[in-house]
Scaffold this active site. Structure first.
Site, PDB file in Angstrom:
ATOM      1  N   ASP A 203       0.561  -1.033  -0.211  1.00  0.00           N
ATOM      2  CA  ASP A 203      -0.249   0.503  -0.108  1.00  0.00           C
ATOM      3  C   ASP A 203       0.659   1.159   0.421  1.00  0.00           C
ATOM      4  O   ASP A 203       2.086   1.648   0.814  1.00  0.00           O
ATOM      5  CB  ASP A 203      -0.921  -0.168   1.168  1.00  0.00           C
ATOM      6  CG  ASP A 203      -2.229   0.981   1.349  1.00  0.00           C
ATOM      7  OD1 ASP A 203      -1.969   2.142   0.855  1.00  0.00           O
ATOM      8  OD2 ASP A 203      -3.545   1.042   0.749  1.00  0.00           O
ATOM      9  N   LYS A 205       0.384   3.981   1.057  1.00  0.00           N
ATOM     10  CA  LYS A 205       0.393   4.524   2.558  1.00  0.00           C
ATOM     11  C   LYS A 205       1.062   4.354   3.448  1.00  0.00           C
ATOM     12  O   LYS A 205       1.147   5.022   4.339  1.00  0.00           O
ATOM     13  CB  LYS A 205      -0.492   5.421   2.974  1.00  0.00           C
ATOM     14  CG  LYS A 205      -1.530   3.665   3.330  1.00  0.00           C
ATOM     15  CD  LYS A 205      -3.388   4.591   3.432  1.00  0.00           C
ATOM     16  CE  LYS A 205      -4.047   3.530   3.732  1.00  0.00           C
ATOM     17  NZ  LYS A 205      -4.555   3.338   2.768  1.00  0.00           N
ATOM     18  N   GLU A 290     -16.928 -15.768  -5.820  1.00  0.00           N
ATOM     19  CA  GLU A 290     -19.351 -15.743  -5.254  1.00  0.00           C
ATOM     20  C   GLU A 290     -19.663 -15.083  -6.147  1.00  0.00           C
ATOM     21  O   GLU A 290     -19.363 -14.360  -6.988  1.00  0.00           O
ATOM     22  CB  GLU A 290     -18.598 -15.141  -3.901  1.00  0.00           C
ATOM     23  CG  GLU A 290     -19.674 -14.741  -2.687  1.00  0.00           C
ATOM     24  CD  GLU A 290     -19.399 -14.401  -1.209  1.00  0.00           C
ATOM     25  OE1 GLU A 290     -20.329 -14.133  -0.905  1.00  0.00           O
ATOM     26  OE2 GLU A 290     -18.530 -13.792  -1.804  1.00  0.00           O
ATOM     27  N   ASN A 297     -26.771  -6.043  -3.549  1.00  0.00           N
ATOM     28  CA  ASN A 297     -27.421  -4.089  -2.568  1.00  0.00           C
ATOM     29  C   ASN A 297     -27.343  -3.675  -3.817  1.00  0.00           C
ATOM     30  O   ASN A 297     -26.559  -2.633  -4.581  1.00  0.00           O
ATOM     31  CB  ASN A 297     -26.168  -3.902  -2.046  1.00  0.00           C
ATOM     32  CG  ASN A 297     -25.599  -4.536  -1.122  1.00  0.00           C
ATOM     33  OD1 ASN A 297     -24.656  -5.178  -0.486  1.00  0.00           O
ATOM     34  ND2 ASN A 297     -26.067  -4.468   0.429  1.00  0.00           N
ATOM     35  N   LYS A 298     -28.485  -3.560  -4.303  1.00  0.00           N
ATOM     36  CA  LYS A 298     -28.866  -2.707  -5.742  1.00  0.00           C
ATOM     37  C   LYS A 298     -28.385  -1.398  -5.779  1.00  0.00           C
ATOM     38  O   LYS A 298     -28.485  -1.124  -6.840  1.00  0.00           O
ATOM     39  CB  LYS A 298     -30.717  -3.035  -5.780  1.00  0.00           C
ATOM     40  CG  LYS A 298     -31.338  -4.124  -5.822  1.00  0.00           C
ATOM     41  CD  LYS A 298     -30.490  -5.003  -7.335  1.00  0.00           C
ATOM     42  CE  LYS A 298     -31.121  -6.877  -6.880  1.00  0.00           C
ATOM     43  NZ  LYS A 298     -31.501  -7.386  -5.842  1.00  0.00           N
ATOM     44  N   GLU A 350     -16.429  -5.771  -5.474  1.00  0.00           N
ATOM     45  CA  GLU A 350     -17.218  -6.376  -5.154  1.00  0.00           C
ATOM     46  C   GLU A 350     -18.007  -6.724  -6.286  1.00  0.00           C
ATOM     47  O   GLU A 350     -18.834  -7.789  -6.148  1.00  0.00           O
ATOM     48  CB  GLU A 350     -18.286  -6.365  -3.847  1.00  0.00           C
ATOM     49  CG  GLU A 350     -17.273  -6.339  -2.214  1.00  0.00           C
ATOM     50  CD  GLU A 350     -17.658  -6.161  -1.036  1.00  0.00           C
ATOM     51  OE1 GLU A 350     -19.340  -6.079  -1.439  1.00  0.00           O
ATOM     52  OE2 GLU A 350     -17.527  -6.336  -0.162  1.00  0.00           O
TER      53      GLU A 350
END
Length: 469
Positions: A203, A205, A290, A297-298, A350
């Protein structure tokens, strides 16, 4: 004969000739020496100095001299120094594996009893969890890796493919990291084989000390490298997906690997390399990703995807075949979907991989042709074990609704069918990682000795294996 005395014009001409000749010679030898040094530092890997299959070495050499790949490759922003050690294949692998397994025996704790859910042993181990082994500071790795040969020997790395089956089935891994070098190094050690490939993203940072320590580990292995571009990863944003894409680009340069895994520095394997190869062999190209429409979550999808694609919710954790990665890197539909996910989706990591895998009309190899609903019985997601509350969380600590796994979770971890588990904090519980480490190396030893077998029938009969593109 003429006058031997040096006239002014003659002397001047002579000095000019000498000066020009000297400059030319200095430039020539400096250039040759510089090219030699840079070649040694960057590209000139001597296959006799590394325990890595010849074809893997030849891949690296051909990459250096052939035409650049289609994607843009940015040179690493650190100086790579070729290892100055020689790895020698052990003459007796049996004795070597026994030695390595014994090195990973957790002192004062009966790990076998912990996996068997012995409450007495669990309580005893809890009282000793902080004192099992001494933590290794990040900066200590700079000293530990100063002598790479001593490092890989003292830490117990396996420097042989072990079996022809594993040698012929190389794997590729991305590892996203931001803290705790020891945890990252122990993960790498548990999954390391010379025929595999490892891309580690640090990363942006993260402290420079962390970056330098991870880079010092990577330099000890010809098949481990730091991602060229560092990204400031922010949860929920496109920056979570971006490092995976960067590692895909860089790993694509090595054409031998068969499957690709995404990992983070807070995870640990539940299966040996041999078991992973056996599982993926029966998968025969199937991807383990998956996916769900019902639980999606529409509100995350601000617009519809392009080309009539159905949006699917899933995970950034994936196990996919090489062609799936190639589709992402070079296919125009994948590129259009990525732009849509980047600009029109909340938490795109996701969505992107899951959507590609559950729209079989796209023709992505290994995509699922059934109803895209992950569930434990019909279509399990085995790439990663996470306890979202379906099981008792032994330590009682959750981060983003995920149980932080501790030694009390070992009985469960010893039974599940998943390949890797998330999430571990080494600073909180060193026994759980120690016992998983002990089990991985014991199993590897026993597989090589032929006293442990692995039944793949469960994996061969999964719906996403039988019903794939």
């Amino acid at each position: 004969m003429g006058d031997p005395k040096c006239t002014r014009p003659r002397c001047l001409a002579t000095l000019i000739v000498v000066a020009v000749t000297s400059v030319f010679l200095c430039y020539y030898f400096l250039k040759v020496d510089l090219v030699s040094v840079m070649s040694e530092k960057v590209t000139n890997f001597d296959r006799s100095k590394y325990l890595i299959p010849k074809d893997a070495y030849d891949e690296r050499v051909s990459i250096a001299v052939n035409t650049a790949p289609k994607f843009t490759y940015v040179a690493p922003n650190y100086t790579y120094v070729a290892p100055n050690y020689t790895y020698v294949a052990p003459e007796n692998l049996t004795e070597t594996l026994k030695r390595i397994a014994s090195m990973h025996k957790v002192p004062s704790v009966n790990c076998h009893a912990l996996f068997k859910d012995s409450q007495r042993d669990i309580e005893y181990a809890r009282n000793k969890t902080k004192n099992i082994t001494s933590p290794i500071s990040d900066l200590a790795y700079l000293s530990l890796t100063a002598d790479c040969r001593a490092f890989v020997t003292s830490r117990g790395y396996i420097l042989s493919p072990l079996t022809k089956e594993e040698e012929d089935f190389p794997l590729a891994f991305s590892i996203l990291t931001f803290k705790d070098v020891e945890m990252v190094e122990r993960l790498l050690k548990a999954i390391y084989r010379p025929q595999n490939y490892y891309c580690i993203h640090v990363d942006k940072k993260s402290p420079d000390s962390f970056y330098q320590s991870v880079a010092s580990i990577a330099k000890c292995f010809p098949n481990v490298f730091i991602a060229s571009r560092r990204i400031d990863v922010q949860w929920g944003w496109f920056s979570v997906l971006e490092p995976e894409l960067e590692c895909m680009k860089e790993l694509w340069r090595y054409p031998k690997w068969k499957y690709f895994f995404t990992l983070t520095g807070q995870e640990f394997p539940l299966k040996t390399n041999f078991e992973l190869v056996k599982i993926l062999t029966v998968y025969d190209g199937a991807n383990d990703i998956e996916g769900t429409i019902k639980r999606a979550n529409k509100e995350r999808f601000r617009t519809a995807p392009p080309l009539g694609i159905t949006p699917i919710k899933g995970s950034v954790h994936i196990t996919v075949n090489r062609d799936f990665v190639g589709y992402i890197l070079f296919n125009k539909t994948a590129e259009a979907l990525l732009e849509w996910a980047k600009n029109n989706v909340s938490i795109p990591d996701e969505t992107y991989f899951a959507t590609l895998n559950h729209n079989p009309q796209l023709g992505v190899r290994g995509a699922y042709k059934g109803v895209p609903e992950t569930d434990e019985d019909g279509k399990p997601f085995l790439t990663r074990f996470k306890n979202w509350g379906s099981y008792k969380c032994s330590g009682g600590q959750y981060v983003r609704s995920i149980c932080i796994l501790t030694l009390g979770d070992l009985p469960l971890l010893g039974k599940v069918k998943h390949y890797f588990a998330n999430k571990f904090y080494l600073s909180e519980d060193r026994v759980v990682i120690g016992c998983l480490e002990e089990k991985i190396f014991n199993d590897t030893r026993d597989e090589y000795l032929g006293v442990k077998t692995f039944d793949t029938s469960y994996y061969a009969n999964l719906s996403f294996v039988k019903n794939k593109v």
